[in-house]
Design a protein around this motif. Sequence first.
Motif, PDB file in Angstrom:
ATOM      1  N   THR A 158       0.813  -1.214   0.000  1.00  0.00           N
ATOM      2  CA  THR A 158       0.000   0.000   0.000  1.00  0.00           C
ATOM      3  C   THR A 158       0.844   1.261   0.000  1.00  0.00           C
ATOM      4  N   VAL A 159       1.944   1.258   0.743  1.00  0.00           N
ATOM      5  CA  VAL A 159       2.811   2.435   0.780  1.00  0.00           C
ATOM      6  C   VAL A 159       3.428   2.693  -0.586  1.00  0.00           C
ATOM      7  N   ILE A 160       3.875   1.636  -1.256  1.00  0.00           N
ATOM      8  CA  ILE A 160       4.461   1.810  -2.589  1.00  0.00           C
ATOM      9  C   ILE A 160       3.451   2.459  -3.530  1.00  0.00           C
ATOM     10  N   TYR A 161       2.228   1.942  -3.496  1.00  0.00           N
ATOM     11  CA  TYR A 161       1.186   2.464  -4.381  1.00  0.00           C
ATOM     12  C   TYR A 161       0.789   3.888  -3.986  1.00  0.00           C
ATOM     13  N   SER A 162       0.704   4.159  -2.679  1.00  0.00           N
ATOM     14  CA  SER A 162       0.207   5.455  -2.216  1.00  0.00           C
ATOM     15  C   SER A 162       1.190   6.587  -2.473  1.00  0.00           C
ATOM     16  N   THR A 163       2.463   6.296  -2.404  1.00  0.00           N
ATOM     17  CA  THR A 163       3.456   7.354  -2.553  1.00  0.00           C
ATOM     18  C   THR A 163       3.673   7.757  -4.011  1.00  0.00           C
ATOM     19  N   LEU A 164       3.209   6.965  -4.952  1.00  0.00           N
ATOM     20  CA  LEU A 164       3.497   7.245  -6.359  1.00  0.00           C
ATOM     21  C   LEU A 164       2.645   8.365  -6.949  1.00  0.00           C
ATOM     22  N   GLY A 165       1.326   8.216  -6.875  1.00  0.00           N
ATOM     23  CA  GLY A 165       0.459   9.086  -7.665  1.00  0.00           C
ATOM     24  C   GLY A 165      -0.260  10.186  -6.939  1.00  0.00           C
ATOM     25  N   GLY A 166      -0.073  10.316  -5.619  1.00  0.00           N
ATOM     26  CA  GLY A 166      -0.801  11.351  -4.894  1.00  0.00           C
ATOM     27  C   GLY A 166      -2.309  11.145  -4.992  1.00  0.00           C
ATOM     28  N   LEU A 167      -3.073  12.213  -4.803  1.00  0.00           N
ATOM     29  CA  LEU A 167      -4.528  12.095  -4.798  1.00  0.00           C
ATOM     30  C   LEU A 167      -5.069  11.677  -6.154  1.00  0.00           C
ATOM     31  N   LYS A 168      -4.481  12.154  -7.229  1.00  0.00           N
ATOM     32  CA  LYS A 168      -4.985  11.774  -8.551  1.00  0.00           C
ATOM     33  C   LYS A 168      -4.851  10.275  -8.774  1.00  0.00           C
ATOM     34  N   THR A 187      -8.975   2.671   1.077  1.00  0.00           N
ATOM     35  CA  THR A 187      -9.098   3.405   2.333  1.00  0.00           C
ATOM     36  C   THR A 187      -7.742   3.833   2.871  1.00  0.00           C
ATOM     37  N   ILE A 188      -6.806   2.910   2.907  1.00  0.00           N
ATOM     38  CA  ILE A 188      -5.493   3.232   3.454  1.00  0.00           C
ATOM     39  C   ILE A 188      -4.795   4.298   2.618  1.00  0.00           C
ATOM     40  N   SER A 189      -4.857   4.182   1.300  1.00  0.00           N
ATOM     41  CA  SER A 189      -4.181   5.165   0.449  1.00  0.00           C
ATOM     42  C   SER A 189      -4.786   6.555   0.637  1.00  0.00           C
ATOM     43  N   THR A 190      -6.111   6.614   0.795  1.00  0.00           N
ATOM     44  CA  THR A 190      -6.759   7.898   1.052  1.00  0.00           C
ATOM     45  C   THR A 190      -6.294   8.492   2.372  1.00  0.00           C
ATOM     46  N   HIS A 191      -6.281   7.677   3.414  1.00  0.00           N
ATOM     47  CA  HIS A 191      -5.879   8.184   4.728  1.00  0.00           C
ATOM     48  C   HIS A 191      -4.402   8.561   4.757  1.00  0.00           C
ATOM     49  N   LEU A 192      -3.587   7.847   4.025  1.00  0.00           N
ATOM     50  CA  LEU A 192      -2.175   8.204   3.960  1.00  0.00           C
ATOM     51  C   LEU A 192      -1.991   9.553   3.274  1.00  0.00           C
ATOM     52  N   ASN A 193      -2.672   9.737   2.143  1.00  0.00           N
ATOM     53  CA  ASN A 193      -2.546  11.001   1.418  1.00  0.00           C
ATOM     54  C   ASN A 193      -3.174  12.154   2.195  1.00  0.00           C
ATOM     55  N   TRP A 194      -4.341  11.905   2.785  1.00  0.00           N
ATOM     56  CA  TRP A 194      -5.044  12.922   3.567  1.00  0.00           C
ATOM     57  C   TRP A 194      -4.242  13.305   4.805  1.00  0.00           C
ATOM     58  N   GLY A 195      -3.789  12.323   5.572  1.00  0.00           N
ATOM     59  CA  GLY A 195      -2.996  12.610   6.768  1.00  0.00           C
ATOM     60  C   GLY A 195      -1.693  13.303   6.428  1.00  0.00           C
ATOM     61  N   SER A 196      -1.074  12.860   5.346  1.00  0.00           N
ATOM     62  CA  SER A 196       0.172  13.479   4.924  1.00  0.00           C
ATOM     63  C   SER A 196      -0.041  14.928   4.503  1.00  0.00           C
ATOM     64  N   SER A 197      -1.198  15.227   3.908  1.00  0.00           N
ATOM     65  CA  SER A 197      -1.479  16.615   3.500  1.00  0.00           C
ATOM     66  C   SER A 197      -1.503  17.540   4.710  1.00  0.00           C
ATOM     67  N   TYR A 198      -2.037  17.073   5.829  1.00  0.00           N
ATOM     68  CA  TYR A 198      -2.017  17.860   7.058  1.00  0.00           C
ATOM     69  C   TYR A 198      -0.591  18.078   7.551  1.00  0.00           C
ATOM     70  N   LEU A 199       0.159  16.990   7.610  1.00  0.00           N
ATOM     71  CA  LEU A 199       1.509  17.069   8.150  1.00  0.00           C
ATOM     72  C   LEU A 199       2.403  17.967   7.300  1.00  0.00           C
ATOM     73  N   VAL A 200       2.168  17.960   5.993  1.00  0.00           N
ATOM     74  CA  VAL A 200       3.010  18.751   5.091  1.00  0.00           C
ATOM     75  C   VAL A 200       2.522  20.198   5.001  1.00  0.00           C
ATOM     76  N   ASN A 201       1.255  20.375   4.605  1.00  0.00           N
ATOM     77  CA  ASN A 201       0.735  21.716   4.348  1.00  0.00           C
ATOM     78  C   ASN A 201       0.517  22.520   5.621  1.00  0.00           C
ATOM     79  N   ASP A 202       0.057  21.854   6.676  1.00  0.00           N
ATOM     80  CA  ASP A 202      -0.377  22.575   7.873  1.00  0.00           C
ATOM     81  C   ASP A 202       0.575  22.479   9.050  1.00  0.00           C
ATOM     82  N   PHE A 203       1.628  21.711   8.897  1.00  0.00           N
ATOM     83  CA  PHE A 203       2.634  21.662   9.959  1.00  0.00           C
ATOM     84  C   PHE A 203       4.030  21.963   9.410  1.00  0.00           C
TER      85      PHE A 203
END
Length: 605
Positions: free
Chosen positions: A169-179, A357-373
Amino acid sequence: MELAPIDWTIIGAYLLFSVIIGLVVARQAGKSSQQYFAAGKNMPWWLLGISMVATTFSTDTPNLVANIVRTDGVSGNWVWWAFLLTGMLTVFVYAHLWKRSGVLTDVEFYELRYSGKMAAFLRGFRAIYLGFVFNVVIMATVSLAAIKIAGVLMGLSPVETVVIGGIVTVIYSTLGGLKGVLFTDFFQFFLAIGGSIIAAYVALNHPQVGGFEGLFQHPEVVGQLNILPDFNDPAQALGVFIIPLAVQWWSVYYPGAEPGGGGYIAQRMFAAKDENNSIAAVFFFNAAHYALRPWPWIIVGLCSIIVFPDIASMKEAFPDAASVAGDDMGYAAMLTFIPTGWLGLVVASLTAAYMSTISTHLNWGSSYLVNDFYQRFINPASSEKELVMVGRISTVLLMVVAGGLALLLQDALGSFQILLQIGAGTGLLFILRWFWWRINAGSEIAAMVISFVIAVYFQFFHGYTGLPELTGWEQVVIGVAITTIGWISVTYMVRPTSQKTLLHFYEVARPGGPGWQRVLDIAEQAGREVQVYKDEAWRVPQGIFCMVLGSVAVYGALFATGYWIYGRWILAGFITVVAVAASVMLFKAWRKLITIGPEDEELYE
């Protein structure tokens, strides 16, 4: 039971297909943080809506439904069916507001709506709290379901499941972002729906079940079929029906059903090409989530009562998963009867549900950590390339922590109750903050802290106090009452948001309503031209009317489907007519809602 080579081939082909999609969009996703976390803000409603449905169809969802059906019957599903009201409120009142706000994440909203150091603290704290702590709990719950399914279907240990699933899941999630997530979700949606239908068909045809006739006549199942609870049992009626409909839907924060919208649902709204696409996406999600998907899961859960009447029978049948056996394993247990070939397709569908579900939560959670922290507090001058890199690193970190926590959890329903308790009492604030100027950053901090402390108390300390034991709904009501009193009190104790920030927020989001009258009056007294805002019609009354009609239509479709399945033709036909009539009325009311507002669209920019 073992998976045959054809089953493994189907599963492998799906995984390869997902990775290919990630590779195809990886280059574009890596161009900027907006591309990586918001897909360029140019996505159509149907793709976003399907993605929302796919995301909320995770491996833990059918497990949760099976758990509920086995313990509380079909009517027990009201604990999550009640959240349809929240969803419809988001569709017709909040979706256009979120899109107008122009933010990248809903946490960025805090510095648009509030002012000063407290607003900055809230944004940073909320980024960590939601993006890391809360998000990790959600992913751990989803991974727990994967552990149980893999233990039953593949004979994998919990550690093996977490490691293998996490790496893929991490390999897949880190490649394409939300798109990349959106594109794969499109295919995962149809695969997951097809898999659940196959599972229900096979469960019904099990020799011990004997089809619909045998299922609905079985003495252990008859008492579990009611769609409405037994009102002669006040405890059950309160816990699964009255409290969810009267209190829970508007007062409790729960991912995917946040009062006022938020989380990954808001993330999809931000990615829409315009307001209308944002609204349509959330409506499609709610209609499909509540009316289209539940019955195959419910049928499998009912069948499991006959084949596996208790937890001991599941432990005996699946010794490799005995350590995590519970009523929520009923769904996975019934999947073992699916024949070769079809089994591979069903396992692939569950893998799709997990990855979505996991890829969404990884991208969503990461967006907070990156953009807002990270960007907001660590390195404001960071380049877009650096932000994407940090996003990918945080994605891996989130998966590692979530996998570790998954090994400590026990069952899906218990995890669901914990999440409800953590968010109890915060919902009303999220609803009112758009329409009442007096709510401030202190209000949000108080609500968040109080609800969390109460959840920790009930989970870890209440049993040692000597006080009477409380049911889940009693804990939620107490949490809602204390948290609501607390944040309202703090609202009046803390200095209001600055007039400049309040007026800027109003100009951007245009929420309207009497709750902003004081802000507009002060601005007018200061010589600011605000008459155009005062003359604008308020959308909320019409939006609430649409919410009611939408809820009737979707609930009608849900219940009509159930009664058609039960063979109660007259009642099913009547409810179907009601659902169709509500849909026609909604179509007309929705068209009227769209026309409310200034003709000059530049006013929204």
